[in-house]
Motif scaffolding. Sequence first.
Motif, PDB file in Angstrom:
ATOM      1  N   GLY A 259       0.780  -1.237   0.000  1.00 14.85           N
ATOM      2  CA  GLY A 259       0.000   0.000   0.000  1.00 14.85           C
ATOM      3  C   GLY A 259       0.810   1.285   0.000  1.00 14.85           C
ATOM      4  O   GLY A 259       0.232   2.368   0.029  1.00 14.85           O
ATOM      5  N   ARG A 260       2.160   1.187  -0.030  1.00 10.77           N
ATOM      6  CA  ARG A 260       3.022   2.379  -0.019  1.00 10.77           C
ATOM      7  C   ARG A 260       3.916   2.395  -1.238  1.00 10.77           C
ATOM      8  O   ARG A 260       4.495   1.374  -1.608  1.00 10.77           O
ATOM      9  CB  ARG A 260       3.947   2.348   1.222  1.00 10.77           C
ATOM     10  N   TRP A 261       4.065   3.577  -1.838  1.00 11.61           N
ATOM     11  CA  TRP A 261       4.999   3.744  -2.936  1.00 11.61           C
ATOM     12  C   TRP A 261       6.414   3.845  -2.374  1.00 11.61           C
ATOM     13  O   TRP A 261       6.654   4.579  -1.413  1.00 11.61           O
ATOM     14  CB  TRP A 261       4.666   5.002  -3.741  1.00 11.61           C
ATOM     15  N   LEU A 262       7.346   3.103  -2.978  1.00 12.84           N
ATOM     16  CA  LEU A 262       8.751   3.134  -2.578  1.00 12.84           C
ATOM     17  C   LEU A 262       9.630   3.234  -3.812  1.00 12.84           C
ATOM     18  O   LEU A 262       9.318   2.650  -4.858  1.00 12.84           O
ATOM     19  CB  LEU A 262       9.125   1.853  -1.820  1.00 12.84           C
ATOM     20  N   ILE A 263      10.736   3.937  -3.691  1.00 15.25           N
ATOM     21  CA  ILE A 263      11.711   3.999  -4.783  1.00 15.25           C
ATOM     22  C   ILE A 263      12.476   2.682  -4.787  1.00 15.25           C
ATOM     23  O   ILE A 263      13.058   2.281  -3.789  1.00 15.25           O
ATOM     24  CB  ILE A 263      12.680   5.185  -4.605  1.00 15.25           C
ATOM     25  N   ILE A 264      12.442   2.015  -5.927  1.00  9.55           N
ATOM     26  CA  ILE A 264      13.095   0.718  -6.101  1.00  9.55           C
ATOM     27  C   ILE A 264      14.453   0.900  -6.771  1.00  9.55           C
ATOM     28  O   ILE A 264      15.390   0.160  -6.509  1.00  9.55           O
ATOM     29  CB  ILE A 264      12.203  -0.207  -6.975  1.00  9.55           C
ATOM     30  N   ASN A 265      14.538   1.903  -7.643  1.00 11.42           N
ATOM     31  CA  ASN A 265      15.747   2.116  -8.420  1.00 11.42           C
ATOM     32  C   ASN A 265      15.883   3.601  -8.735  1.00 11.42           C
ATOM     33  O   ASN A 265      14.896   4.275  -8.992  1.00 11.42           O
ATOM     34  CB  ASN A 265      15.658   1.311  -9.724  1.00 11.42           C
TER      35      ASN A 265
END
Length: 119
Positions: A106-112
């Motif tokens: 449910g949370r946006w996260l920076i993956i790259n």
Amino acid sequence: MSEEQAISAVVHLYVDGMAFANEAALRKAFHPNASIVGNYEDSVEWLTRDAFISTIVEEGPAPPDRQPLMDVEMIGITGDAASVKVVDEFAGSRYTDYLTLLKVDGRWLIINKVWHRHA
């Protein structure tokens, strides 16, 4: 809050985290397994999230009278994946960052993060 607003909030965490050497903000913005990649001194630099955060903290915060530059040029969203192009400054240099985000629990996260340092 719309998906675009939620993604923008993560980008703000990231830019503020860099500008103010805020480790907690950076940890909140990036997935623990994120990679940070760009060309540095004629070679490709690959950093883990923790190595990247260490570099930011070592550099220290920008002067307190300086408002961080954050120019979001593009946000693209498809389902639970997104990409963002943002122009920002760090340690006196201007960068264009391409951020890939994923919605996790449910949370946006920076993956790259792939970055370009402007001359």
